[in-house]
Design a protein around this motif. Structure first.
Motif, short mmCIF file in Angstrom:
data_model
loop_
_atom_site.label_atom_id
_atom_site.label_comp_id
_atom_site.label_asym_id
_atom_site.label_seq_id
_atom_site.Cartn_x
_atom_site.Cartn_y
_atom_site.Cartn_z
N HIS A 40 38.89 51.11 46.36
CA HIS A 40 39.32 50.42 45.13
C HIS A 40 40.63 51.02 44.59
O HIS A 40 41.49 50.29 44.08
N TRP A 85 43.27 49.74 47.01
CA TRP A 85 43.43 48.30 46.82
C TRP A 85 44.18 47.97 45.53
O TRP A 85 44.95 47.02 45.49
N HIS A 104 38.25 43.72 51.32
CA HIS A 104 37.12 43.83 50.40
C HIS A 104 35.93 43.04 50.94
O HIS A 104 34.78 43.51 50.93
#
Length: 208
Positions: free
Chosen positions: A133, A136, A159
């Motif tokens: 995360h 990302w 994801h």
């Protein structure tokens, strides 16, 4: 963190309604609804990541307008990093809460021949999701900032792939190995987009 919580709330609500309005005895249907719920949750999280980016852009424009030198006190890269960490930590916190709730019992892990590595592998999966995360967030914000929609698409696909790989469990190798490979690729990609280089990394490791 708040934006991730809102996305989780909405996706949980949709999944709860779908489950309650379906036949609980239909196992293929329930499995299909679970897959739908996971994929829908991923797409909703990325949609809220985009909304958060738009909100931060408006905030930065306001800060620039109010500043005396016409510069923002915080860069979009810093915002991206913080947003990614926020998403990752909340995702990890909820994963650990569910694991701890299962650990309270009743029952013993592996008593019916299942893998006894459930909690250990779940901890490793939680860790990789926190890092992912974070990376990302950097990739997603960079794609939005430079209109590189393929970078945004790559984040969404990664994801979906990591979340979908969890359906390989209890064959944990099928979920952990691909997830850590994607994490390594995303880490290198995010490092390069943030201005990193092999020379900078070498100086860091040599403490220069």
């Amino acid at each position: 963190a708040f934006f991730w919580l809102v996305s989780l709330l909405l996706s949980s609500l949709i999944w709860f309604i779908a489950v309650k309005t379906s036949d609980p005895r239909d196992e293929p249907l329930q499995k299909g609804l679970l897959i739908f719920g996971v994929m829908f949750s991923v797409l909703l999280q990325e949609a809220f990541r985009f909304l958060y980016y738009k909100l931060l852009r408006k905030a930065i424009e306001g800060l620039v307008a109010l500043s005396e030198d016409g510069c923002s006190p915080i860069s979009i890269q810093q915002m991206a990093y913080v947003a990614g960490v926020g998403f990752g930590l909340m995702s990890g916190a909820f994963s650990m809460i569910n694991l701890l709730a299962d650990a309270l019992g009743p029952g013993t892990v592996g008593i019916h021949g299942d893998s006894q590595l459930y909690f250990l592998t779940s901890a490793f999966m939680t860790m990789v999701l926190i890092f992912l995360h974070t990376f990302w967030g950097i990739l997603f914000f960079h794609g939005c900032e430079h209109r590189r929609w393929w970078e945004i698409t790559a984040v969404v696909v990664m994801h979906l792939a990591v979340s979908g790989s969890t359906f390989c469990n209890p064959l944990y190798v099928g979920s952990l190995v691909p997830s850590y490979m994607l994490m390594a690729a995303a880490a290198v990609w995010a490092y390069l987009l943030s201005g990193g280089s092999a020379q900078n990394l070498r100086r860091f490791l040599l403490c220069k």
